[in-house]
Design an enzyme around this catalytic site. Structure first.
Site, PDB file in Angstrom:
ATOM      1  CB  SER A  33      -3.719   4.445  14.569  1.00 14.66           C
ATOM      2  OG  SER A  33      -5.083   4.641  14.902  1.00 14.66           O
ATOM      3  CD  GLU A  36      -1.787 -11.816  -8.115  1.00 18.05           C
ATOM      4  OE1 GLU A  36      -1.733 -11.830  -9.346  1.00 18.05           O
ATOM      5  OE2 GLU A  36      -1.996 -12.820  -7.409  1.00 18.05           O
ATOM      6  CD  GLU A  52     -16.429  13.363   4.064  1.00  9.70           C
ATOM      7  OE1 GLU A  52     -15.283  13.486   3.615  1.00  9.70           O
ATOM      8  OE2 GLU A  52     -17.458  13.467   3.352  1.00  9.70           O
ATOM      9  N   GLY A  54       0.806  -1.213   0.000  1.00 12.03           N
ATOM     10  CA  GLY A  54       0.000   0.000   0.000  1.00 12.03           C
ATOM     11  C   GLY A  54       0.837   1.260   0.000  1.00 12.03           C
ATOM     12  CG  ASN A 114      -0.811  -2.304  -4.709  1.00 11.72           C
ATOM     13  OD1 ASN A 114      -0.746  -1.873  -5.853  1.00 11.72           O
ATOM     14  ND2 ASN A 114      -1.720  -1.893  -3.839  1.00 11.72           N
ATOM     15  CB  VAL A 129      -1.060   9.826   3.818  1.00 11.51           C
ATOM     16  CG1 VAL A 129       0.280   9.732   3.113  1.00 11.51           C
ATOM     17  CG2 VAL A 129      -0.925   9.411   5.278  1.00 11.51           C
ATOM     18  CB  VAL A 141      -8.906  14.637  -1.382  1.00 14.87           C
ATOM     19  CG1 VAL A 141      -7.725  15.395  -0.782  1.00 14.87           C
ATOM     20  CG2 VAL A 141      -9.816  15.599  -2.124  1.00 14.87           C
ATOM     21  CB  ILE A 149       1.442   3.992   4.837  1.00 13.85           C
ATOM     22  CG1 ILE A 149       0.540   5.214   4.735  1.00 13.85           C
ATOM     23  CG2 ILE A 149       2.364   4.117   6.042  1.00 13.85           C
ATOM     24  CD1 ILE A 149       1.283   6.504   4.568  1.00 13.85           C
ATOM     25  CE  LYS A 181     -10.924   9.751   7.356  1.00 11.57           C
ATOM     26  NZ  LYS A 181      -9.628  10.445   7.193  1.00 11.57           N
TER      27      LYS A 181
END
Length: 628
Positions: free
Chosen positions: A413, A322, A549, A297, A324, A454, A461, A299, A416
């Site tokens: 973490s 697989e 949200e 991913g 990524n 991030v 966004v 991060i 949120k």
């Protein structure tokens, strides 16, 4: 330069130098023959000696092994030294081999050397000028060139101007510089005038044909860069930037047009970029077996990159996706080859048996747990998946870390998780509770790292805004009031590693992320810096808050619980810990409610486990009321 032009580049100066020296010798001989009583019958012997000594010295000093079209001051100094040594060699030869009555006076040969040296310099300057004129002729005659101004009349800005003049593929004509240096106001730098200070730029560009701006101040601070970009956004021009020196410095230390890029959201971040103490991280990771779950991913992959450069004994990447995992595997293999002991495992953290197998096989000492479902609207619709992957997946990895003797377990973490208003946030808060409850149950030290949005991560966004800009808009904002904390991917990875190095037991580390950013303002600035007018060229529309949200994110539950660390940008939050037995009871209850396949019951059970879990409507209404 190609191979066919290389001999030509060396032979032309060599032949020219011989002609220049011969001409200088003959002119000096004719001028000083009578006053200095030079013997005419031996003039050709002295000319031959001068040419031989000069040529030998020039070859020794490799004066013909240089491309004079790119010569700098040190090249001309080398030429002077070579000529001086050549004269000394001639003088010694003349005195040692030529009888006294046939020797020429020192003044004559000094005049010859000076005239020849000046002639060589002038020849080289003229050669460079003609080549440059031929190169830049197309620049001044380009009819399709776009008018461009450069912010910064320093070395980097000058380098860009010179490259634009030479490069036929760069269809720009530089009209002016803007620079805050008082000494540069009203002057011309390499044929380009300085129109004023940076603050004067928006007013000065009104009514001009300038459509593009390049900010070329690679040493600029974060605060000054934001100020300059803000001024640029008022001009209606497309804005590009030459990044910081650490990003673009190449072998010769010069700025290049290829390094100029579009403005990124990171450039608009409302605070100084945060960096951490790498020596401590080296000790933490060097020669360790490191596992990264969710390593493919946004991060997770950055964690893998930064772990790899800290010389781990072994790096294990665990990911269920697989494609990524393959991408980061190939990137690291290309960068490190066999020097990195890299293993990639396709596995789900939901599979407790497979997690145990991986821990038995590799015995990781450091575990970074980044595997998680993170998309808020999707998890609102599929709360059972958030429980299975985020909560039970975290428990599986955290339990295995303790059982198989890992030194540290670091949970990724999110802000949120603070007063959550959605299933995803509540599930991450439950992950934090798992980490805190396991402290003291074994020798493993557990820690959670909490940060905001991030920039550039999958599903964030920023990539959405970029795609919408490329398609001509509109840009979509869920609510004009919405604000978020932002950080870059490298910052997030550094924070995670630094927190892991600092971890003692059951802390939640929080980064001071400065002031939050209004998403609408972010969208407007991106439109302006792309050279468009918001709401005219590119529209920005509200789509309404998505399920779960909230308008405002929070990083800390209770600031009174905030603890300082030795880093002024990192804090800890201490909360009352859930006992390990209570955790097991809660997980059993969650497992039981999952069997009902009733989404409402699942969410209700999450609310029981996370007392701060409220609806977004409650939180938003309370926040708006508090601000009024």
């Amino acid at each position: 330069m190609d191979n066919t032009s290389a001999p030509y580049a060396a032979h032309l100066p060599f032949g020219a130098d011989l002609c220049i020296t011969s001409f200088a010798y003959l002119m000096a001989f004719l001028a000083f023959r009578e006053p200095l009583h030079l013997r005419t019958e031996y003039w050709w012997i002295h000319l031959l000696m001068v040419l031989l000594c000069q040529t030998l010295s020039m070859l020794v000093f490799r004066c013909y092994a240089r491309l004079w079209r790119y010569a700098e001051s040190n090249e001309y100094l080398r030429l002077f030294i070579a000529m001086a040594v050549g004269w000394l060699l001639y003088y010694a030869t003349d005195r040692l081999l030529i009888p006294g009555e046939f020797q020429y006076v020192v003044r004559f040969t000094l005049v010859v050397m000076v005239l020849a040296l000046v002639g060589m310099w002038l020849f080289r300057f003229a050669w460079r000028y003609l080549r440059q004129h031929r190169k830049t002729h197309g620049y001044y005659s380009r009819e399709d060139a776009r008018a461009l101004v450069i912010v910064g009349a320093g070395d980097a800005g000058v380098d860009l101007v010179e490259e634009i003049k030479r490069n036929d593929r760069v269809h720009y004509r530089v009209c002016a510089y803007f620079d805050d240096d008082p000494a540069k106001q009203g002057v011309v730098v390499r044929g380009v005038p300085v129109w004023g200070t940076i603050d004067q730029m928006p007013e000065r560009l009104k009514g001009t044909k300038v459509k593009d701006i390049v900010v070329a101040i690679p040493s600029i601070s974060e605060d000054d860069q934001r100020r300059v970009l803000q001024l640029c956004s008022q001009t209606g021009c497309r804005v590009q930037i030459l990044p910081r020196v650490s990003e673009w410095m190449n072998a010769d230390g010069k700025a290049s047009w290829s390094q100029v890029r579009d403005v990124r959201v990171e450039d608009l971040l409302g605070r100084e970029a945060v960096t951490f103490d790498n020596p401590e991280v080296y000790d933490f990771l060097e020669n360790k077996v490191v596992m990264v779950t969710g390593g493919g991913g946004s991060i997770g992959s950055e964690l893998c990159r930064q772990v790899a450069c800290h010389h781990p004994r072994r790096l294990i990447i665990v990911d269920i996706y697989e494609n990524n995992a393959y991408d980061i595997q190939q990137e690291l293999r290309f960068a490190y080859g066999d020097s990195l002991d890299l293993h990639v495992e396709i596995a789900s953290v939901r599979d407790a048996g497979k997690v145990d197998l991986l821990f038995r096989r590799y015995r990781p000492q450091i575990v970074f747990h980044a595997a998680a479902h993170k998309h808020v609207p999707l998890m609102e619709n599929c709360p059972e998946e958030a429980i299975k992957n985020n909560v039970f997946g975290t428990f599986n990895v955290a339990r295995a870390a303790g059982e198989y003797g890992a030194d540290k377990f670091i949970l990724i973490s999110t802000d949120k998780a603070v007063n959550p208003t959605n299933v995803m946030g509540a599930s991450k808060r439950m992950c934090e509770m798992i980490v805190q409850s396991m402290a003291g149950e074994n020798d493993t030290r557990y820690v959670a790292v909490r940060f905001g949005n991030v920039l550039g991560s999958n599903g964030s966004v920023v990539p959405l805004f970029k795609r919408q800009l490329e398609q001509g808009g509109p840009l979509t904002v869920t609510d004009h009031r919405i604000i978020r904390y932002f950080m870059t991917i490298p910052e997030a990875a550094q924070l995670v590693m630094q927190a892991g190095a600092m971890a003692d037991s059951s802390e939640i580390f929080v980064l001071d992320m400065g002031e939050p950013v209004r998403i609408l303002t972010l969208a407007e600035n991106l439109v302006r810096l792309a050279g468009y007018v918001p709401y005219k060229d590119i529209d920005i529309i509200e789509t309404g808050l998505r399920p779960g949200e909230k308008l405002y994110e929070e990083l800390l539950v209770d600031k009174s619980r905030l603890g300082a660390t030795k880093y002024n940008k990192i804090f800890t939050e201490q909360r009352a810990q859930l006992s390990y037995q209570s955790l097991l009871d809660n997980l059993a209850a969650l497992h039981k409610v999952l069997e009902t396949e009733d989404k409402e019951q699942i969410v209700a059970e999450m609310r029981r486990m996370v007392p701060t879990f409220r609806t977004p409507e409650e939180v938003n209404a309370a926040r708006i009321a508090a601000q009024q």
